[in-house]
Design an enzyme around this catalytic site. Sequence first.
Site, PDB file in Angstrom:
ATOM      1  N   ARG A 128       0.824  -1.221   0.000  1.00 14.00           N
ATOM      2  CA  ARG A 128       0.000   0.000   0.000  1.00 14.00           C
ATOM      3  C   ARG A 128       0.855   1.267   0.000  1.00 14.00           C
ATOM      4  NH1 ARG A 128      -5.391  -1.915   2.203  1.00 14.00           N
ATOM      5  NH2 ARG A 128      -6.081   0.227   2.395  1.00 14.00           N
ATOM      6  N   TYR A 134       0.673   4.293  -2.483  1.00 15.29           N
ATOM      7  CA  TYR A 134      -0.395   5.280  -2.286  1.00 15.29           C
ATOM      8  C   TYR A 134      -0.154   6.080  -1.002  1.00 15.29           C
ATOM      9  CZ  TYR A 134      -5.241   7.031  -2.120  1.00 15.29           C
ATOM     10  OH  TYR A 134      -6.365   7.827  -2.084  1.00 15.29           O
ATOM     11  N   GLU A 168       2.471   6.588   0.916  1.00 20.49           N
ATOM     12  CA  GLU A 168       3.630   7.486   0.984  1.00 20.49           C
ATOM     13  C   GLU A 168       3.529   8.600  -0.050  1.00 20.49           C
ATOM     14  OE1 GLU A 168       5.119   7.587   3.538  1.00 20.49           O
ATOM     15  OE2 GLU A 168       5.787   5.649   4.298  1.00 20.49           O
ATOM     16  N   VAL A 197     -14.523  -2.220  -1.527  1.00 18.34           N
ATOM     17  CA  VAL A 197     -15.440  -3.164  -0.894  1.00 18.34           C
ATOM     18  C   VAL A 197     -16.891  -2.966  -1.345  1.00 18.34           C
ATOM     19  CG1 VAL A 197     -15.708  -1.819   1.269  1.00 18.34           C
ATOM     20  CG2 VAL A 197     -16.003  -4.301   1.275  1.00 18.34           C
ATOM     21  N   GLY A 221     -13.521 -10.425   8.729  1.00 21.24           N
ATOM     22  CA  GLY A 221     -14.525  -9.367   8.548  1.00 21.24           C
ATOM     23  C   GLY A 221     -14.684  -8.463   9.756  1.00 21.24           C
ATOM     24  N   GLN A 243     -12.443  -6.263  10.677  1.00 20.16           N
ATOM     25  CA  GLN A 243     -11.832  -4.948  10.424  1.00 20.16           C
ATOM     26  C   GLN A 243     -12.944  -3.942  10.120  1.00 20.16           C
ATOM     27  OE1 GLN A 243     -11.837  -7.505   8.305  1.00 20.16           O
ATOM     28  NE2 GLN A 243     -11.387  -6.939   6.194  1.00 20.16           N
ATOM     29  N   ARG A 287     -14.466  -0.028   8.756  1.00 19.26           N
ATOM     30  CA  ARG A 287     -14.331   1.152   7.912  1.00 19.26           C
ATOM     31  C   ARG A 287     -15.521   2.057   8.221  1.00 19.26           C
ATOM     32  NH1 ARG A 287     -10.234  -1.154   7.319  1.00 19.26           N
ATOM     33  NH2 ARG A 287      -9.011  -1.493   5.417  1.00 19.26           N
ATOM     34  N   ARG A 305     -10.733   1.913  10.991  1.00 18.79           N
ATOM     35  CA  ARG A 305     -10.680   3.254  10.412  1.00 18.79           C
ATOM     36  C   ARG A 305     -11.927   4.014  10.821  1.00 18.79           C
ATOM     37  NH1 ARG A 305      -7.737   3.602   5.604  1.00 18.79           N
ATOM     38  NH2 ARG A 305      -5.584   3.413   6.229  1.00 18.79           N
TER      39      ARG A 305
END
Length: 322
Positions: free
Chosen positions: A148, A151, A153, A193, A213, A215, A217, A281
């Site tokens: 990742r 993106y 950095e 997603v 599942g 995690q 967002r 997140r």
Amino acid sequence: MKATTKTRRALVTGGAGFLGSHLCDGLLGDGYAVIAADNLVTGRLVNIDHLRNDSRFEFVEQDVCRPGEWGALEYVFHFASPASPVDYAEHGIETLRVGSYGTFEALETALRCGAKFMMASTSECYGDPLVHPQTETYWGNVNPIGPRSVYDEAKRFSEAVTMAYHRYHGVDTRILRIFNTYGPRMQINDGRVIPNFMWQALRGENLTVYGDGSQTRSFCYVSDEVDGILRLARVVEHDPVNIGNPAEFSILECARKVIATTESRSQIKFEPLPQDDPKQRCPDISKAKRLLGWDPKVDLESGLNLSLEYFRKAVAEREQPA
Ligand code: UDP
């Protein structure tokens, strides 16, 4: 938006992308003439098709890492970049280029025109966060060499360049940290997603939940995001501002909501979690509330319903034989 100069022209890099095109609509609605610049790596002409006959709108196919001739501008919105994990994995070098050379170029344009500047940054700056919810003062937990990083950095570097142009050249800059935004015009196969789950649910396929599942967002409907962006453009604030919906869902809950919205018979299947997938997140939006008087209005259920017709059409179009 109230114009502070007579120019009333805005440049949107990435203006044919999902969010960029919605921003063009918002700016046109506020009375601005808009130039959308996009090299169409992940942007799509279909996103701006409805603007073709608007004399205040112009599309320029251009790699925004290269200098452009834009005329007088009141605003530069630097939104160009692949933004889904699948897209930036596929276009890693382009992602790093647009976040570095592209940001320099966009800032040089703003400097030349005396234009206000906004950089589309991201919750990815927080990486796999150790602080929850994420406030703008948190510096993040990013793997600088993981998949990742192209993106994450690039966006962190972009923020650094933006602050430098503010500090050294006095450019009137803004840094917007976007959290997972969704809605019509998302590419059905961009790997994110919500499009993935919509595609699967509408075709009666099993929904692929990565990991267990658990995690989380926090999903912001696109009209709320654009409202926050336009409000941020009007104020003077140089430090980053989170714009996202703080209602947090596990990915399993999100899958169930998509199944309910689509009235699908699909089941859920579990697949391996991608490397460095953030565990949680959620934006702390106190700053946006205080500074902009902004609060998202569309909850996930309503946003999925508002997007359903678009996704149905996108699925039908993709299923049609060429
Ligand atoms: N995800 C998933 N199934 C999918 C696509 C994504 O479980 O088919 C998960 C992904 O692993 C991540 C979350 O959904 O935990 C959000 O992924 P997305 O690619 O939309 O954006 P991210 O927030 O990771 O940049």
